[in-house]
Design an enzyme around this catalytic site. Sequence first.
Site, PDB file in Angstrom:
ATOM      1  N   GLY A 225       0.488  -6.711   5.045  1.00 16.87           N
ATOM      2  CA  GLY A 225       0.082  -6.970   3.667  1.00 16.87           C
ATOM      3  C   GLY A 225       0.726  -5.978   2.723  1.00 16.87           C
TER       4      GLY A 225
ATOM      5  N   GLN B 201       2.020  -1.337  -4.958  1.00 10.58           N
ATOM      6  CA  GLN B 201       2.638  -0.448  -3.964  1.00 10.58           C
ATOM      7  C   GLN B 201       4.153  -0.371  -4.121  1.00 10.58           C
ATOM      8  OE1 GLN B 201       0.279  -2.383  -0.639  1.00 10.58           O
ATOM      9  NE2 GLN B 201       0.561  -0.351   0.219  1.00 10.58           N
TER      10      GLN B 201
ATOM     11  N   CYS C 257      -2.020   1.323   6.294  1.00 16.03           N
ATOM     12  CA  CYS C 257      -1.566   1.011   4.936  1.00 16.03           C
ATOM     13  C   CYS C 257      -0.134   1.501   4.800  1.00 16.03           C
ATOM     14  CB  CYS C 257      -2.462   1.709   3.912  1.00 16.03           C
ATOM     15  SG  CYS C 257      -1.941   1.418   2.211  1.00 16.03           S
ATOM     16  N   LEU C 258       0.738   0.669   4.236  1.00 16.81           N
ATOM     17  CA  LEU C 258       2.139   1.071   4.111  1.00 16.81           C
ATOM     18  C   LEU C 258       2.302   2.267   3.171  1.00 16.81           C
ATOM     19  CD1 LEU C 258       3.908  -2.416   4.038  1.00 16.81           C
ATOM     20  CD2 LEU C 258       3.768  -0.778   5.938  1.00 16.81           C
TER      21      LEU C 258
ATOM     22  N   HIS D 177      -8.442  -5.349   1.902  1.00 16.60           N
ATOM     23  CA  HIS D 177      -7.662  -4.116   1.753  1.00 16.60           C
ATOM     24  C   HIS D 177      -6.665  -4.244   0.593  1.00 16.60           C
ATOM     25  CE1 HIS D 177      -5.273  -0.596   3.347  1.00 16.60           C
ATOM     26  NE2 HIS D 177      -4.375  -1.204   2.593  1.00 16.60           N
ATOM     27  N   GLU D 178      -5.931  -5.348   0.566  1.00 18.92           N
ATOM     28  CA  GLU D 178      -4.923  -5.530  -0.487  1.00 18.92           C
ATOM     29  C   GLU D 178      -5.581  -5.691  -1.857  1.00 18.92           C
ATOM     30  OE1 GLU D 178      -1.972  -4.794   0.137  1.00 18.92           O
ATOM     31  OE2 GLU D 178      -2.233  -4.833   2.305  1.00 18.92           O
TER      32      GLU D 178
ATOM     33  N   HIS E   8      -6.276  -2.519  -3.558  1.00 19.89           N
ATOM     34  CA  HIS E   8      -5.115  -1.925  -4.230  1.00 19.89           C
ATOM     35  C   HIS E   8      -5.031  -2.356  -5.695  1.00 19.89           C
ATOM     36  CE1 HIS E   8      -2.883   0.297  -1.232  1.00 19.89           C
ATOM     37  NE2 HIS E   8      -2.957  -0.694  -0.359  1.00 19.89           N
TER      38      HIS E   8
HETATM   39 ZN    ZN Z   1      -2.672  -0.611   1.661  1.00 18.45          ZN
END
Ligand code: ZN
Length: 174
Positions: free
Chosen positions: A46, A51, A94-95, A136-137, A140
């Site tokens: 994701g 991000q 998480c990236l 999660h996304e 953000h």
């Molecule tokens: Zn994340």
Amino acid sequence: MAILPIIIAPDPRLKVTSEPVGRVDDDARKLIDDMLETMYLAPGVGLSAIQVGVPKRLIVIDVARKGEDAAPLRLADPKIIAYSDEAVAMEEGCLSFPEHYAEVKRPGEVILRYTDERNQRQEFEADGLLARCIQHEMDHLDGILLVDHLSAIKRGIIIRKLLKARKAKALKSA
Ligand code: ZN
């Protein structure tokens, strides 16, 4: 398509609340495609637009397993309209927090409403990894990060490690 640089925490840009997309135009579609390519390369399941530094309510997700066909989701202005009552603990990555994982409790099922890349309103029910990834996304988009679900002590440990890794990288490239 292009690979976009992913913002690594801590970074004030990740704390910004993203703006609604409204109508998905060619620019948004190009961004979505670039986000998917960036996510697949990372690799991740994701990615939110913030991000990659764009404060728009856009998310891409693909929770297909290795060996399965790609199943990319392109979500504009996503909104969770229902949550299940029971909370499930699951480990998340998480990236923007490379190599860090943390167990977070969240509702196990959600119903999501969103606009797709052709400006059609869509709705579906998700559970398991997909429900997890959606929540999660969506965090953000409101500037909420993985570590914000942790205790101040755990959060501090992860942030210090990330800062240390950033410093080491800067020294190496200097
Ligand atoms: Zn994340």
